[in-house]
Design a protein around this motif. Structure first.
Motif, PDB file in Angstrom:
ATOM      1  N   LEU A  84      18.513   7.383  -1.175  1.00 40.41           N
ATOM      2  CA  LEU A  84      18.707   6.628   0.071  1.00 40.41           C
ATOM      3  C   LEU A  84      17.419   5.926   0.479  1.00 40.41           C
ATOM      4  CD1 LEU A  84      20.871   9.119   2.193  1.00 40.41           C
ATOM      5  CD2 LEU A  84      21.615   6.987   1.107  1.00 40.41           C
ATOM      6  N   PHE A  85      16.307   6.636   0.345  1.00 41.45           N
ATOM      7  CA  PHE A  85      15.011   6.045   0.697  1.00 41.45           C
ATOM      8  C   PHE A  85      14.702   4.850  -0.203  1.00 41.45           C
ATOM      9  CE2 PHE A  85      10.375   5.972  -0.142  1.00 41.45           C
ATOM     10  CZ  PHE A  85       9.953   5.539   1.104  1.00 41.45           C
ATOM     11  N   ILE A  86      14.961   5.003  -1.498  1.00 42.26           N
ATOM     12  CA  ILE A  86      14.704   3.915  -2.441  1.00 42.26           C
ATOM     13  C   ILE A  86      15.607   2.725  -2.146  1.00 42.26           C
ATOM     14  CG2 ILE A  86      14.871   3.240  -4.871  1.00 42.26           C
ATOM     15  CD1 ILE A  86      14.013   6.126  -5.572  1.00 42.26           C
ATOM     16  N   PHE A  87      16.865   3.014  -1.761  1.00 42.04           N
ATOM     17  CA  PHE A  87      17.772   1.924  -1.390  1.00 42.04           C
ATOM     18  C   PHE A  87      17.223   1.146  -0.201  1.00 42.04           C
ATOM     19  CE2 PHE A  87      21.226   0.410   1.356  1.00 42.04           C
ATOM     20  CZ  PHE A  87      21.856  -0.481   0.494  1.00 42.04           C
ATOM     21  N   GLN A  88      16.713   1.856   0.822  1.00 41.86           N
ATOM     22  CA  GLN A  88      16.128   1.194   1.980  1.00 41.86           C
ATOM     23  C   GLN A  88      14.925   0.350   1.564  1.00 41.86           C
ATOM     24  OE1 GLN A  88      14.012   3.700   4.651  1.00 41.86           O
ATOM     25  NE2 GLN A  88      13.759   2.146   6.233  1.00 41.86           N
ATOM     26  N   ALA A  89      14.087   0.918   0.700  1.00 42.94           N
ATOM     27  CA  ALA A  89      12.898   0.191   0.259  1.00 42.94           C
ATOM     28  C   ALA A  89      13.274  -1.069  -0.512  1.00 42.94           C
ATOM     29  CB  ALA A  89      12.025   1.100  -0.602  1.00 42.94           C
ATOM     30  N   LYS A  90      14.300  -0.968  -1.374  1.00 39.16           N
ATOM     31  CA  LYS A  90      14.746  -2.146  -2.121  1.00 39.16           C
ATOM     32  C   LYS A  90      15.300  -3.203  -1.185  1.00 39.16           C
ATOM     33  CE  LYS A  90      15.857   0.000  -6.579  1.00 39.16           C
ATOM     34  NZ  LYS A  90      16.931   0.316  -7.558  1.00 39.16           N
ATOM     35  N   LEU A  91      16.050  -2.760  -0.173  1.00 37.42           N
ATOM     36  CA  LEU A  91      16.613  -3.704   0.792  1.00 37.42           C
ATOM     37  C   LEU A  91      15.502  -4.419   1.555  1.00 37.42           C
ATOM     38  CD1 LEU A  91      19.201  -4.817   2.054  1.00 37.42           C
ATOM     39  CD2 LEU A  91      19.110  -2.953   3.733  1.00 37.42           C
ATOM     40  N   ALA A  92      14.490  -3.651   1.979  1.00 33.26           N
ATOM     41  CA  ALA A  92      13.364  -4.248   2.694  1.00 33.26           C
ATOM     42  C   ALA A  92      12.640  -5.251   1.817  1.00 33.26           C
ATOM     43  CB  ALA A  92      12.404  -3.162   3.171  1.00 33.26           C
ATOM     44  N   SER A  93      12.483  -4.924   0.534  1.00 31.86           N
ATOM     45  CA  SER A  93      11.755  -5.816  -0.363  1.00 31.86           C
ATOM     46  C   SER A  93      12.548  -7.082  -0.672  1.00 31.86           C
ATOM     47  CB  SER A  93      11.402  -5.086  -1.668  1.00 31.86           C
ATOM     48  OG  SER A  93      12.562  -4.786  -2.412  1.00 31.86           O
ATOM     49  N   LEU A  94      13.885  -6.979  -0.684  1.00 36.82           N
ATOM     50  CA  LEU A  94      14.718  -8.144  -0.971  1.00 36.82           C
ATOM     51  C   LEU A  94      14.803  -9.090   0.223  1.00 36.82           C
ATOM     52  CD1 LEU A  94      17.657  -6.455  -2.926  1.00 36.82           C
ATOM     53  CD2 LEU A  94      15.963  -8.040  -3.852  1.00 36.82           C
ATOM     54  N   LEU A  95      14.757  -8.526   1.438  1.00 38.37           N
ATOM     55  CA  LEU A  95      14.901  -9.340   2.636  1.00 38.37           C
ATOM     56  C   LEU A  95      13.581  -9.918   3.124  1.00 38.37           C
ATOM     57  CD1 LEU A  95      17.435  -7.139   4.660  1.00 38.37           C
ATOM     58  CD2 LEU A  95      17.908  -9.185   3.299  1.00 38.37           C
ATOM     59  N   THR A  96      12.487  -9.526   2.507  1.00 37.82           N
ATOM     60  CA  THR A  96      11.168  -9.977   2.935  1.00 37.82           C
ATOM     61  C   THR A  96      10.384 -10.472   1.725  1.00 37.82           C
ATOM     62  OG1 THR A  96      10.208  -7.771   2.684  1.00 37.82           O
ATOM     63  CG2 THR A  96      11.125  -8.307   4.844  1.00 37.82           C
ATOM     64  N   ASP A  97       9.176 -10.917   1.967  1.00 37.43           N
ATOM     65  CA  ASP A  97       8.305 -11.318   0.855  1.00 37.43           C
ATOM     66  C   ASP A  97       6.947 -10.641   1.002  1.00 37.43           C
ATOM     67  OD1 ASP A  97       7.571 -12.758   3.110  1.00 37.43           O
ATOM     68  OD2 ASP A  97       7.037 -14.567   1.997  1.00 37.43           O
ATOM     69  N   TYR A  98       6.986  -9.331   1.212  1.00 36.80           N
ATOM     70  CA  TYR A  98       5.746  -8.581   1.377  1.00 36.80           C
ATOM     71  C   TYR A  98       4.861  -8.716   0.141  1.00 36.80           C
ATOM     72  CZ  TYR A  98       7.170  -6.269   5.698  1.00 36.80           C
ATOM     73  OH  TYR A  98       7.522  -6.015   7.001  1.00 36.80           O
ATOM     74  N   THR A  99       3.576  -8.973   0.386  1.00 38.43           N
ATOM     75  CA  THR A  99       2.619  -9.188  -0.693  1.00 38.43           C
ATOM     76  C   THR A  99       1.280  -8.560  -0.318  1.00 38.43           C
ATOM     77  OG1 THR A  99       3.673 -11.318  -1.199  1.00 38.43           O
ATOM     78  CG2 THR A  99       1.479 -10.919  -2.131  1.00 38.43           C
ATOM     79  N   GLN A 100       0.697  -7.812  -1.235  1.00 44.80           N
ATOM     80  CA  GLN A 100      -0.611  -7.208  -0.984  1.00 44.80           C
ATOM     81  C   GLN A 100      -1.699  -8.282  -1.002  1.00 44.80           C
ATOM     82  OE1 GLN A 100      -1.559  -4.251  -0.126  1.00 44.80           O
ATOM     83  NE2 GLN A 100      -0.366  -2.638  -1.096  1.00 44.80           N
ATOM     84  N   PRO A 101      -2.724  -8.160  -0.156  1.00 46.43           N
ATOM     85  CA  PRO A 101      -3.894  -9.025  -0.318  1.00 46.43           C
ATOM     86  C   PRO A 101      -4.580  -8.715  -1.646  1.00 46.43           C
ATOM     87  CG  PRO A 101      -4.336  -7.278   1.272  1.00 46.43           C
ATOM     88  CD  PRO A 101      -2.878  -7.213   0.953  1.00 46.43           C
ATOM     89  N   GLN A 102      -5.167  -9.745  -2.237  1.00 45.18           N
ATOM     90  CA  GLN A 102      -5.766  -9.599  -3.572  1.00 45.18           C
ATOM     91  C   GLN A 102      -4.785  -8.868  -4.497  1.00 45.18           C
ATOM     92  OE1 GLN A 102      -8.310 -11.288  -4.371  1.00 45.18           O
ATOM     93  NE2 GLN A 102      -8.900 -11.865  -2.278  1.00 45.18           N
ATOM     94  N   ALA A 103      -3.587  -9.469  -4.606  1.00 46.22           N
ATOM     95  CA  ALA A 103      -2.478  -8.820  -5.315  1.00 46.22           C
ATOM     96  C   ALA A 103      -2.758  -8.582  -6.791  1.00 46.22           C
ATOM     97  CB  ALA A 103      -1.215  -9.665  -5.156  1.00 46.22           C
ATOM     98  N   SER A 104      -3.701  -9.312  -7.371  1.00 46.91           N
ATOM     99  CA  SER A 104      -3.992  -9.132  -8.795  1.00 46.91           C
ATOM    100  C   SER A 104      -4.882  -7.930  -9.085  1.00 46.91           C
ATOM    101  CB  SER A 104      -4.655 -10.400  -9.350  1.00 46.91           C
ATOM    102  OG  SER A 104      -5.898 -10.639  -8.712  1.00 46.91           O
ATOM    103  N   THR A 105      -5.331  -7.247  -8.037  1.00 50.96           N
ATOM    104  CA  THR A 105      -6.172  -6.062  -8.236  1.00 50.96           C
ATOM    105  C   THR A 105      -5.406  -5.010  -9.037  1.00 50.96           C
ATOM    106  OG1 THR A 105      -7.322  -6.431  -6.135  1.00 50.96           O
ATOM    107  CG2 THR A 105      -7.480  -4.227  -7.107  1.00 50.96           C
ATOM    108  N   PRO A 106      -5.903  -4.576 -10.182  1.00 51.00           N
ATOM    109  CA  PRO A 106      -5.164  -3.594 -10.985  1.00 51.00           C
ATOM    110  C   PRO A 106      -5.141  -2.219 -10.313  1.00 51.00           C
ATOM    111  CG  PRO A 106      -7.337  -3.979 -11.939  1.00 51.00           C
ATOM    112  CD  PRO A 106      -7.176  -4.984 -10.827  1.00 51.00           C
ATOM    113  N   LEU A 107      -4.023  -1.513 -10.480  1.00 50.40           N
ATOM    114  CA  LEU A 107      -3.914  -0.164  -9.961  1.00 50.40           C
ATOM    115  C   LEU A 107      -4.632   0.808 -10.885  1.00 50.40           C
ATOM    116  CD1 LEU A 107      -0.144  -0.165  -8.918  1.00 50.40           C
ATOM    117  CD2 LEU A 107      -2.127  -0.403  -7.421  1.00 50.40           C
ATOM    118  N   LEU A 108      -5.087   1.912 -10.319  1.00 54.19           N
ATOM    119  CA  LEU A 108      -5.722   2.957 -11.113  1.00 54.19           C
ATOM    120  C   LEU A 108      -4.655   3.685 -11.925  1.00 54.19           C
ATOM    121  CD1 LEU A 108      -8.001   4.366  -8.271  1.00 54.19           C
ATOM    122  CD2 LEU A 108      -8.698   2.823 -10.108  1.00 54.19           C
ATOM    123  N   PRO A 109      -4.918   3.999 -13.184  1.00 52.29           N
ATOM    124  CA  PRO A 109      -3.893   4.623 -14.034  1.00 52.29           C
ATOM    125  C   PRO A 109      -3.657   6.085 -13.664  1.00 52.29           C
ATOM    126  CG  PRO A 109      -5.970   4.433 -15.230  1.00 52.29           C
ATOM    127  CD  PRO A 109      -6.175   3.733 -13.921  1.00 52.29           C
ATOM    128  N   GLY A 110      -2.509   6.348 -13.054  1.00 55.67           N
ATOM    129  CA  GLY A 110      -2.187   7.701 -12.624  1.00 55.67           C
ATOM    130  C   GLY A 110      -1.650   8.555 -13.757  1.00 55.67           C
TER     131      GLY A 110
END
Length: 359
Positions: A276-302
């Motif tokens: 249910l939480f993932i469904f909400q998150a997907k819905l939020a992401s589809l209805l918006t265009d949220y973007t991180q600042p400096q979006a090309s910054t690579p994530l640390l390998p977990g």
């Protein structure tokens, strides 16, 4: 042993969780937390003999909240008196209102302002905007350093009295990571700007150096907001740290949210609640265009924690426990000290044979 500035900022960010479960008045809680921060600054190796508390802490709570929702403090470098760090606490683990009103209120977006003017097209989530309005108003109470001033007023005094231009780090973890990115941008756009209300002016010469160290922060705003932020804070001054297996820095972009169902495989998969939480998150992401600042910054390998067999356990581990490891502070910065509940919810802290496996 020497510790770099990233390690110092992560330590300051974890120290900010001190006293999150206090249930008194804002002023009372701030006075109780202040000496504990002083003690932690001295005891933690990355901050010992480097930083001292000079403002706050100041705390606030939402209407009808039992626990504090937001907290911030400012430290000064002992050897470089013109260097300061503004530190924001992340989401209070025991405050339901903090989760609902500031973390998950993402379907509505509010305009990003420069003084009384809107930045064309730039918007941030209503939850982040609510948190920003609150932290801007935080005032250090009597009995703690900087009493009677807000963070901006304190920085203004420092800019007028220091012999050199200020060097200001803005840092935090989780919600504190989101706030450090947005408050850091706020400081930058107000620095040297005379076309804004007097109450937002703090650096008259515009020579202050502002550097954001944001850990595990969710996306604050839309693409226009990120583009505006990138113009003012480049990759050298907007430093984002995200664990590739942490859900939070992967929210709320459509490209990253869609990876959530399989992110912890083969160790764990979501149950009906997280579906249910993932469904909400997907819905939020589809209805918006949220973007991180400096979006090309690579994530640390977990890496996956083998003992954490449930989706919930992996979520907590990757968001809290993993960052000291990824930043080279394993065995130095103990997350359990600031999140004692980890001993009850994560088996890796009571299974001596637990090991990690590569993702």
């Amino acid at each position: 042993m020497k510790f770099n500035i990233d390690q110092q900022m992560l330590t300051l960010s974890y120290i900010s969780y001190t006293g999150y479960c206090l249930a008194g008045s804002d002023k009372h809680n701030a006075r109780k937390i202040a000496p504990k921060i002083v003690e932690d600054l001295a005891l933690e190796l990355p901050t010992a003999n480097k930083w001292r508390l000079v403002w706050g802490p100041a705390v606030s709570e939402l209407f009808l909240s039992i626990f504090d929702d937001n907290m911030a403090y400012i430290v000064q470098h002992i050897e470089k008196p013109n260097c300061f760090a503004v530190v924001f606490r992340g989401t209070n683990p025991v405050s339901l209102s903090n989760w609902i009103d500031e973390d998950f209120f993402v379907f509505r977006k509010d305009p990003w302002m420069l003084g009384n003017k809107r930045i064309p097209g730039a918007k941030i989530s209503h939850g982040t905007n609510l948190a920003m309005r609150k932290v801007k108003k935080l005032e250090a109470p009597s009995g703690v350093p900087g009493a009677g001033t807000t963070m901006l007023q304190f920085l203004r005094i420092q800019s007028e009295t220091q012999n050199k231009p200020l060097e200001v780090y803005v840092t935090g973890h989780s919600l504190g990571g989101t706030l450090s990115a947005t408050y850091g941008l706020f400081l930058k756009q107000c620095s040297g700007n005379q076309d804004i209300p007097v109450k937002e002016r703090w650096d008259p010469t515009g020579k202050a150096k502002i550097t954001v160290k944001a850990f595990a922060g969710a996306t604050a705003g839309n693409r226009a907001f990120a583009e505006y932020s990138d113009k003012l804070l480049d990759k050298k001054t907007m430093n984002r740290f995200g664990n590739s297996l942490d859900l939070v820095p992967n929210a709320w972009s459509n490209e990253t949210v869609k990876t959530w169902p399989d992110i912890f495989k083969p160790v764990a998969k979501p149950n009906w609640f997280f579906d249910l939480f993932i469904f909400q998150a997907k819905l939020a992401s589809l209805l918006t265009d949220y973007t991180q600042p400096q979006a090309s910054t690579p994530l640390l390998p977990g890496t996956l924690s083998e003992p954490c067999k449930t989706y919930f356990q992996q979520t907590i581990y990757q968001h809290v426990v993993a960052y000291p490891i990824l930043l080279g502070l394993e065995g130095v910065l103990d997350p359990v000290k600031y999140f004692p509940i980890l001993k009850d919810v994560l088996p890796c802290f009571h299974d001596p044979k637990g090991v990690e496996v590569s993702a």
